[in-house]
Design a protein around this motif. Structure first.
Motif, PDB file in Angstrom:
ATOM      1  N   ALA A 261      59.643  28.584  54.323  1.00 35.06           N
ATOM      2  CA  ALA A 261      59.830  29.995  53.978  1.00 35.06           C
ATOM      3  C   ALA A 261      59.449  30.251  52.521  1.00 35.06           C
ATOM      4  CB  ALA A 261      61.276  30.407  54.220  1.00 35.06           C
ATOM      5  N   TYR A 262      59.493  29.228  51.680  1.00 35.92           N
ATOM      6  CA  TYR A 262      59.122  29.404  50.275  1.00 35.92           C
ATOM      7  C   TYR A 262      57.722  30.002  50.156  1.00 35.92           C
ATOM      8  CZ  TYR A 262      63.101  26.760  48.389  1.00 35.92           C
ATOM      9  OH  TYR A 262      64.338  26.346  48.016  1.00 35.92           O
ATOM     10  N   ALA A 263      56.743  29.301  50.769  1.00 34.40           N
ATOM     11  CA  ALA A 263      55.359  29.774  50.659  1.00 34.40           C
ATOM     12  C   ALA A 263      55.188  31.100  51.389  1.00 34.40           C
ATOM     13  CB  ALA A 263      54.396  28.730  51.226  1.00 34.40           C
TER      14      ALA A 263
ATOM     15  N   GLU B 219      49.705  18.652  48.828  1.00 36.08           N
ATOM     16  CA  GLU B 219      48.977  19.016  47.613  1.00 36.08           C
ATOM     17  C   GLU B 219      48.514  20.456  47.695  1.00 36.08           C
ATOM     18  OE1 GLU B 219      45.700  20.272  45.480  1.00 36.08           O
ATOM     19  OE2 GLU B 219      45.219  19.481  47.455  1.00 36.08           O
ATOM     20  N   SER B 220      47.944  20.842  48.850  1.00 34.36           N
ATOM     21  CA  SER B 220      47.413  22.203  48.933  1.00 34.36           C
ATOM     22  C   SER B 220      48.538  23.224  48.839  1.00 34.36           C
ATOM     23  CB  SER B 220      46.596  22.379  50.211  1.00 34.36           C
ATOM     24  OG  SER B 220      47.394  22.169  51.347  1.00 34.36           O
ATOM     25  N   THR B 221      49.689  22.899  49.460  1.00 44.14           N
ATOM     26  CA  THR B 221      50.806  23.848  49.389  1.00 44.14           C
ATOM     27  C   THR B 221      51.307  23.994  47.955  1.00 44.14           C
ATOM     28  OG1 THR B 221      51.436  23.164  51.600  1.00 44.14           O
ATOM     29  CG2 THR B 221      53.043  24.437  50.374  1.00 44.14           C
ATOM     30  N   LEU B 222      51.510  22.848  47.277  1.00 44.88           N
ATOM     31  CA  LEU B 222      51.996  22.897  45.895  1.00 44.88           C
ATOM     32  C   LEU B 222      51.008  23.654  45.004  1.00 44.88           C
ATOM     33  CD1 LEU B 222      53.436  19.367  45.111  1.00 44.88           C
ATOM     34  CD2 LEU B 222      54.671  21.511  45.234  1.00 44.88           C
ATOM     35  N   SER B 223      49.727  23.333  45.142  1.00 45.94           N
ATOM     36  CA  SER B 223      48.729  23.977  44.285  1.00 45.94           C
ATOM     37  C   SER B 223      48.647  25.462  44.590  1.00 45.94           C
ATOM     38  CB  SER B 223      47.359  23.336  44.484  1.00 45.94           C
ATOM     39  OG  SER B 223      47.420  21.969  44.208  1.00 45.94           O
ATOM     40  N   PHE B 224      48.753  25.795  45.883  1.00 44.59           N
ATOM     41  CA  PHE B 224      48.720  27.201  46.274  1.00 44.59           C
ATOM     42  C   PHE B 224      49.865  27.968  45.611  1.00 44.59           C
ATOM     43  CE2 PHE B 224      50.308  30.476  49.212  1.00 44.59           C
ATOM     44  CZ  PHE B 224      49.229  31.336  49.151  1.00 44.59           C
ATOM     45  N   LEU B 225      51.015  27.319  45.490  1.00 43.47           N
ATOM     46  CA  LEU B 225      52.172  27.979  44.888  1.00 43.47           C
ATOM     47  C   LEU B 225      52.121  27.934  43.364  1.00 43.47           C
ATOM     48  CD1 LEU B 225      54.927  26.684  47.299  1.00 43.47           C
ATOM     49  CD2 LEU B 225      54.014  28.989  47.153  1.00 43.47           C
ATOM     50  N   GLY B 226      51.071  27.346  42.793  1.00 46.51           N
ATOM     51  CA  GLY B 226      50.942  27.296  41.345  1.00 46.51           C
ATOM     52  C   GLY B 226      51.749  26.188  40.712  1.00 46.51           C
ATOM     53  N   LEU B 227      52.182  25.208  41.508  1.00 44.12           N
ATOM     54  CA  LEU B 227      52.989  24.118  40.963  1.00 44.12           C
ATOM     55  C   LEU B 227      52.314  22.766  41.151  1.00 44.12           C
ATOM     56  CD1 LEU B 227      56.351  25.427  42.345  1.00 44.12           C
ATOM     57  CD2 LEU B 227      55.760  25.249  39.947  1.00 44.12           C
ATOM     58  N   GLY B 228      51.049  22.775  41.545  1.00 45.57           N
ATOM     59  CA  GLY B 228      50.368  21.506  41.797  1.00 45.57           C
ATOM     60  C   GLY B 228      49.306  21.242  40.759  1.00 45.57           C
ATOM     61  N   ILE B 229      48.048  21.207  41.229  1.00 48.20           N
ATOM     62  CA  ILE B 229      46.926  20.967  40.340  1.00 48.20           C
ATOM     63  C   ILE B 229      46.716  22.214  39.483  1.00 48.20           C
ATOM     64  CG2 ILE B 229      44.506  20.294  40.268  1.00 48.20           C
ATOM     65  CD1 ILE B 229      46.113  18.273  41.773  1.00 48.20           C
ATOM     66  N   PRO B 231      44.990  25.230  37.362  1.00 45.87           N
ATOM     67  CA  PRO B 231      43.814  25.990  37.789  1.00 45.87           C
ATOM     68  C   PRO B 231      42.507  25.584  37.104  1.00 45.87           C
ATOM     69  CG  PRO B 231      45.561  27.444  37.000  1.00 45.87           C
ATOM     70  CD  PRO B 231      46.027  26.062  36.773  1.00 45.87           C
ATOM     71  N   ASN B 232      42.561  24.890  35.949  1.00 41.78           N
ATOM     72  CA  ASN B 232      41.295  24.522  35.299  1.00 41.78           C
ATOM     73  C   ASN B 232      40.597  23.396  36.039  1.00 41.78           C
ATOM     74  OD1 ASN B 232      42.778  22.297  34.656  1.00 41.78           O
ATOM     75  ND2 ASN B 232      42.953  22.764  32.482  1.00 41.78           N
ATOM     76  N   ARG B 233      41.220  22.884  37.082  1.00 45.04           N
ATOM     77  CA  ARG B 233      40.594  21.854  37.890  1.00 45.04           C
ATOM     78  C   ARG B 233      40.667  22.316  39.341  1.00 45.04           C
ATOM     79  NH1 ARG B 233      41.314  15.505  37.389  1.00 45.04           N
ATOM     80  NH2 ARG B 233      39.927  14.979  39.103  1.00 45.04           N
ATOM     81  N   PRO B 234      39.557  22.774  39.930  1.00 48.22           N
ATOM     82  CA  PRO B 234      39.662  23.368  41.261  1.00 48.22           C
ATOM     83  C   PRO B 234      40.118  22.362  42.307  1.00 48.22           C
ATOM     84  CG  PRO B 234      37.373  23.121  40.602  1.00 48.22           C
ATOM     85  CD  PRO B 234      38.192  22.771  39.414  1.00 48.22           C
ATOM     86  N   SER B 235      41.021  22.794  43.169  1.00 48.37           N
ATOM     87  CA  SER B 235      41.365  22.036  44.373  1.00 48.37           C
ATOM     88  C   SER B 235      41.422  23.062  45.493  1.00 48.37           C
ATOM     89  CB  SER B 235      42.699  21.323  44.223  1.00 48.37           C
ATOM     90  OG  SER B 235      43.758  22.170  44.624  1.00 48.37           O
ATOM     91  N   TRP B 236      41.350  22.600  46.740  1.00 47.45           N
ATOM     92  CA  TRP B 236      41.341  23.567  47.848  1.00 47.45           C
ATOM     93  C   TRP B 236      42.596  24.427  47.825  1.00 47.45           C
ATOM     94  CZ3 TRP B 236      39.511  19.302  51.697  1.00 47.45           C
ATOM     95  CH2 TRP B 236      38.136  19.146  51.564  1.00 47.45           C
ATOM     96  N   GLY B 237      43.699  23.841  47.373  1.00 42.63           N
ATOM     97  CA  GLY B 237      44.939  24.611  47.336  1.00 42.63           C
ATOM     98  C   GLY B 237      44.906  25.684  46.265  1.00 42.63           C
ATOM     99  N   ASN B 238      44.551  25.315  45.022  1.00 39.77           N
ATOM    100  CA  ASN B 238      44.651  26.327  43.979  1.00 39.77           C
ATOM    101  C   ASN B 238      43.515  27.345  44.043  1.00 39.77           C
ATOM    102  OD1 ASN B 238      42.491  25.194  42.519  1.00 39.77           O
ATOM    103  ND2 ASN B 238      43.831  24.027  41.171  1.00 39.77           N
ATOM    104  N   LEU B 239      42.415  27.024  44.778  1.00 40.32           N
ATOM    105  CA  LEU B 239      41.378  28.040  44.982  1.00 40.32           C
ATOM    106  C   LEU B 239      41.936  29.210  45.795  1.00 40.32           C
ATOM    107  CD1 LEU B 239      38.209  25.905  45.780  1.00 40.32           C
ATOM    108  CD2 LEU B 239      38.602  27.331  43.783  1.00 40.32           C
ATOM    109  N   LEU B 240      42.968  28.923  46.592  1.00 37.49           N
ATOM    110  CA  LEU B 240      43.521  29.973  47.446  1.00 37.49           C
ATOM    111  C   LEU B 240      44.535  30.849  46.709  1.00 37.49           C
ATOM    112  CD1 LEU B 240      44.062  27.860  50.672  1.00 37.49           C
ATOM    113  CD2 LEU B 240      42.479  29.760  50.418  1.00 37.49           C
ATOM    114  N   THR B 241      45.037  30.360  45.562  1.00 40.63           N
ATOM    115  CA  THR B 241      46.121  31.063  44.879  1.00 40.63           C
ATOM    116  C   THR B 241      45.757  32.497  44.550  1.00 40.63           C
ATOM    117  OG1 THR B 241      46.668  28.956  43.884  1.00 40.63           O
ATOM    118  CG2 THR B 241      47.766  30.888  43.002  1.00 40.63           C
ATOM    119  N   GLU B 242      44.555  32.667  43.969  1.00 39.49           N
ATOM    120  CA  GLU B 242      44.177  33.976  43.458  1.00 39.49           C
ATOM    121  C   GLU B 242      43.631  34.884  44.542  1.00 39.49           C
ATOM    122  OE1 GLU B 242      44.417  34.706  40.100  1.00 39.49           O
ATOM    123  OE2 GLU B 242      45.476  32.800  39.996  1.00 39.49           O
ATOM    124  N   THR B 243      43.457  34.328  45.747  1.00 37.68           N
ATOM    125  CA  THR B 243      42.595  35.037  46.683  1.00 37.68           C
ATOM    126  C   THR B 243      43.334  35.881  47.707  1.00 37.68           C
ATOM    127  OG1 THR B 243      42.534  33.012  47.955  1.00 37.68           O
ATOM    128  CG2 THR B 243      40.668  33.448  46.542  1.00 37.68           C
TER     129      THR B 243
END
Lengths: 324, 284
Positions: A261-263, B219-229, B231-243
């Motif tokens: 639910a977080y995400a 990894e993708s979930t963490l990066s998507f939430l802004g807590l993983g990789i 943003p200055n290093r693209p990963s599939w997760g953080n590419l989705l954050t802004e989108t």
């Protein structure tokens, strides 16, 4: 009763371990909370060391770690989780605002999961059409490879952008009264996303294998020959014993749902604890983060416990096992 | 007519083990791995360089086959370099998970009783908690970085590996060939290294494959939430954050590429992991 007591005691132990884990993690985090609070209240400008030292003493940050943990745990038991570093608002108020919305969301998703999985799983287990069964299996396999936030984004795109039938997020327009109808409209998309993003494929497969194994079992054959209706055979003789593996998994799955639910809450701007947790994690607001993690953990442990009790109800062998 | 009892598995639904699916999955993963390694050869662009002269180009634009985002970053470059990060984290985190889990499992099986029950109880307890939340807290405290994500994934997912390694080692220990090895005068360490550990590896291998998929997902979930990789290093997760907003404004393809890449990798990994899994379905 003995079964219940042992399980409840184990659950308490898990919660205690989680609280130690959370508190330890946050206490070992780099940075001085006292300095951070004062800087946040001072608009980010540096503050004199004497003020920081005074606040450290006031917050009891100079005490040894076990003493701090004992005090924090005692307060937490009484529902006092301290105040947010960022806003100065009591954490318990934030929790009271957000927890009900998360429970509503995960509750709706759990109901949808159970209904959907039972329906799809029964079809897959009982159909004599190979293509239908294979189709369901393949679809569930693909679903199993989809992270929760990806299926949420997909549903968001389909329902809010292409078909424009559901709102893309939030909870009501500003000033709009929250009637049940409005809440339902805004709840639909996140609940669907949560349902299909987490364990749905696993549930379907567990029901399919649980029921499929019984389909040609002697007691089911016997029930059919006795002339019982199809409905009775399916619900009493197939579904009830066939649901045991699924129910055992559901307790754990609901825990995953709450974490998921977080995400989902972030994507759909749902005003629950998950979004609060992510904000707190990003801004290092540790009192909020620890409280949210702990509350989530308690809910998860409760869900696990309920799952075990449900299994014991369905399956007398577990209830009466000597292991308790 | 009696249908064979389907093997059980908890992380993924099983397909019948047909060769073409396995070959296809292996091929897909090989192509993605090669593309990630050879990223600089496949695209002339820097994945984080912005280009104000070429913003929001649709797919198929000259020079930018997959288009560009609102800041003019080439989407193909993002996908390729993002794959580098995501696959690297997936493999590294899974490797660390397996090493950590096997070590703890071996310590539990070979060590004193109190250590055994400590590790087994801790694993059971941690398994009942949603690890994503603990990972999240860990990542928040340690600050977002590549190493944080790898360690956070390993620390929170060693339990199944440890339990399986422990169970396997304990069952092997009583076998005749192990007792024969002791009888021939091998030391405890020799028996462990030459006979016990290799025997425990096949079940660990199948769960290791699942752990790769799990690591990519986390990894993708963490990066998507802004807590993983970061943003200055693209990963599939953080590419989705802004989108997320792009879905509503029509640039759905900026979301579709990385999302599809994540799903394809996890599905392919699961297909392979199922192929390695023992037929009795003990693996997760």
């Amino acid at each position: 009763m003995r079964f219940l007591a042992v399980r409840a005691a184990t659950s308490l132990l898990v919660v205690a371990a989680l609280s130690v884990l959370c508190f330890g993690l946050v206490s070992l985090a780099p940075g001085d909370p006292a300095a951070e609070i004062l800087e946040a209240r001072n608009g980010g400008r540096p503050v004199p060391a004497a003020a920081v030292a005074a606040l450290r003493a006031e917050m009891g940050l100079d005490d040894p770690l076990p003493a701090r943990y004992a005090r924090w745990a005692g307060d937490a038991l009484r529902g006092d989780f301290g105040v947010s570093y960022l806003t100065g608002r009591p954490v318990s108020e934030t929790l009271a605002d957000t927890v009900p919305w998360t429970l509503l969301l995960t509750g709706a998703a759990t109901v949808l999961s159970v209904l959907g999985a039972v329906a799809v799983g029964l079809v897959a287990a009982l159909t004599r059409r190979a293509w239908l069964r294979r189709g369901i299996e393949t679809a569930m396999f693909v679903l199993g490879g989809m992270p929760g936030f990806v299926s949420a984004l997909l549903l968001l795109y389909l329902f809010a952008a292409v078909w424009r039938v559901l709102p893309s997020g939030g909870l009501g327009r500003p000033g709009e009264p929250l009637t049940p109808g409005v809440v339902l409209t805004y709840l639909a998309l996140p609940a669907l996303a949560l349902t299909f993003g987490h364990h749905f494929g696993t549930y379907v497969r567990l029901i399919q294998s649980g029921v499929g194994r019984l389909r040609d079992a002697p007691h089911v054959e016997n029930a059919r020959v006795r002339g019982l209706s199809r409905w009775t055979v399916t619900t009493r003789h197939l579904l009830r014993p066939g649901l045991v593996p699924f129910t055992a998994r559901l307790g754990v799955g609901v825990g995953g749902l709450i974490a998921g639910a977080y995400a989902t809450e972030v994507i759909f701007s749902w005003p629950g604890v998950g979004r609060q947790a992510i904000e707190a994690a990003r801004s290092h607001d540790y009192p909020v983060l620890v409280a949210v993690v702990l509350v989530t953990g308690v809910v998860v442990v409760l869900a696990n416990l309920l799952g075990e009790l449900a299994v014991a109800r369905l399956d007398p062998r577990i209830r009466r096992s000597p292991r308790g | 007519m009696a249908e064979a009892v389907r093997p059980r598995g908890l992380l993924a639904v099983r397909l019948a083990p047909r060769r073409p699916a396995i070959a296809a999955a292996a091929l897909v993963l090989a192509v993605m791995g090669l593309a990630a390694v050879a990223a600089p050869l496949l695209t002339p662009y820097d994945p984080i360089a912005t280009d104000t002269a070429a913003t929001a180009l649709p797919p198929g634009s000259p020079g930018h086959p997959l288009g560009t985002d609102l800041l003019g970053r080439d989407l193909l470059a993002g996908l390729l370099y993002g794959g580098r990060t995501s696959l690297l984290v997936g493999l590294a985190a899974a490797a660390m998970t397996v090493v950590l889990g096997t070590l703890l499992g071996a310590a539990a099986a070979a060590g004193p009783r109190w250590l055994d029950s400590l590790i087994a109880r801790a694993a059971d307890m941690l398994l009942s908690l949603p690890m994503l939340i603990v990972t999240l807290a860990l990542a928040a405290v340690a600050g977002p970085s590549l190493a944080t994500v790898i360690v956070a994934v390993a620390v929170t997912s060693w339990m199944p590996v440890a339990l399986i390694a422990r169970a396997e080692l304990r069952s092997q220990r009583e076998r005749l060939y192990i007792r024969a090895a002791y009888g021939l005068g091998l030391s405890g360490a020799q028996v462990f290294r030459r006979h016990l550990l290799p025997g425990a590896l096949p079940p660990v291998a199948s769960i290791a494959a699942f752990e790769v998929g799990h690591a990519v997902l986390t990894e993708s979930t963490l990066s998507f939430l802004g807590l993983g990789i970061p943003p200055n290093r693209p990963s599939w997760g953080n590419l989705l954050t802004e989108t997320k907003a792009h879905l509503l404004t029509g640039e759905w393809y900026t979301v579709a590429y990385p999302a599809a890449a994540i799903v394809i990798v996890i599905i392919a990994v699961n297909v392979l992991a199922n192929a390695v899994a023992p037929a009795d379905g003990r693996a997760w």
